[in-house]
Design an enzyme around this catalytic site. Structure first.
Site, PDB file in Angstrom:
ATOM      1  N   ARG A 104      -2.793   0.217   0.127  1.00  0.00           N
ATOM      2  CA  ARG A 104      -1.570   0.465  -0.227  1.00  0.00           C
ATOM      3  C   ARG A 104      -0.953  -0.179   1.785  1.00  0.00           C
ATOM      4  O   ARG A 104      -0.976   0.962   2.436  1.00  0.00           O
ATOM      5  CB  ARG A 104      -1.338   1.603  -0.493  1.00  0.00           C
ATOM      6  N   THR A 108       5.558  -0.645   4.024  1.00  0.00           N
ATOM      7  CA  THR A 108       5.601  -1.203   2.193  1.00  0.00           C
ATOM      8  C   THR A 108       5.423  -0.105   1.546  1.00  0.00           C
ATOM      9  O   THR A 108       6.683  -0.391   0.282  1.00  0.00           O
ATOM     10  CB  THR A 108       6.030  -2.466   2.180  1.00  0.00           C
ATOM     11  N   ASP A 202      -4.678  12.305   2.220  1.00  0.00           N
ATOM     12  CA  ASP A 202      -5.800  10.523   2.234  1.00  0.00           C
ATOM     13  C   ASP A 202      -6.685  10.525   1.651  1.00  0.00           C
ATOM     14  O   ASP A 202      -7.543  10.953   2.018  1.00  0.00           O
ATOM     15  CB  ASP A 202      -5.032   9.425   2.999  1.00  0.00           C
ATOM     16  N   ASP A 205      -9.693   8.801   2.791  1.00  0.00           N
ATOM     17  CA  ASP A 205     -10.212   9.656   4.166  1.00  0.00           C
ATOM     18  C   ASP A 205     -10.957  10.454   3.411  1.00  0.00           C
ATOM     19  O   ASP A 205     -11.854  10.589   4.230  1.00  0.00           O
ATOM     20  CB  ASP A 205      -8.696   9.550   4.775  1.00  0.00           C
TER      21      ASP A 205
END
Ligand SMILES: O=c1ccn([C@@H]2O[C@H](COP(=O)(O)O)[C@@H](O)[C@H]2O)c(=O)[nH]1
Ligand SMILES: O=P(O)(O)OP(=O)(O)O
Ligand SMILES: [Mg+2]
Length: 211
Positions: A104, A108, A202, A205
């Site tokens: 991603r 944006t 995340d 991660d």
């Protein structure tokens, strides 16, 4: 419209709560994601078709059930989806695995596809597309677009995640109304950075120890 289900089995809920804790390290996070994925595989595969088969037991001949439907492929959206593969294949060991790599854009929030490697007979298979997080829905929508472009039908695609945002569920249902969606939790909302709240951070991660 495809099915939308929150898999609220107590073991799934308990394990998901454990990994929301930011103090949980990579090893425990990865192991628990796999455990949750195995439990989810059990639910997601619930409507797989069966056929009658004759079996000779040591006692008698009997008619029993065996799986009869399409062969399965699991399609993780890289990287985070990789964390769900071992759990899924522990229940469906004959499944093939296809990969769709996507990241991603942090500004944006739009997904970018960087890798696709799928079994040759992907269009003939029952597909379980997996990604722990359904946030804006962009990654899941683009991954399913990629599968449909290669001849897969939405009726043969089920999407499974651990945590979904209402925004992502709505977007995915609008873009692919023929796809069933399964999640372990439906969270509250997305924050201004596109992260699910309360979420678990995340997933990529946390699974791989990056950042
Ligand atoms: O809280 C979050 C939100 C997103 N991710 C990662 O992003 C994609 C899904 O985002 P979309 O906006 O739905 O495209 C997912 O693959 C995760 O890797 C996250 O980890 N945590
Ligand atoms: O969707 P992203 O950008 O978070 O990708 P990854 O799964 O590699 O962390
Ligand atoms: Mg990530």
């Amino acid at each position: 419209m495809g099915k939308f289900a929150v898999l609220d089995h107590p073991l799934i809920q308990h394990k998901l709560t454990l990994i929301r804790d930011k103090k949980v390290g990579t090893k425990a996070f990865r192991e628990t994601v796999n455990e949750i994925s195995a439990l989810m595989a059990y639910e997601v595969s619930r409507d797989m078709p069966l056929e009658d088969v004759e079996v000779e037991t040591p006692i008698t001949t009997t008619t029993q059930k065996q799986l009869s439907g399409k062969k399965v492929a699991i399609v993780p959206i890289l990287r985070a989806g990789l964390g769900m593969v071992d759990g899924m294949t522990s229940l469906i060991p004959a499944a093939k695995v296809g990969f769709i790599g996507m990241y991603r854009d942090e500004e944006t929030l739009k997904p970018h596809e960087y890798f696709v490697k799928l079994p040759g007979d992907i269009a003939e298979r029952q597909l379980f597309v997996v990604d722990p997080m359904l946030a804006t829905g962009g990654s899941a929508i683009m991954a399913i677009d990629a599968l449909k472009k290669r001849g897969c039908s939405g009726e043969n695609i089920k999407f499974a995640c651990l945590v979904a945002a209402p925004e992502g569920v709505k977007a995915l249902q609008e873009a692919h109304p023929d796809v069933d969606i399964f999640t372990a939790a439906l969270d509250d909302h997305l924050n201004e950075n596109g992260y699910i709240v309360p979420g678990l951070g995340d997933a990529g991660d946390r699974l791989f120890g990056t950042k």
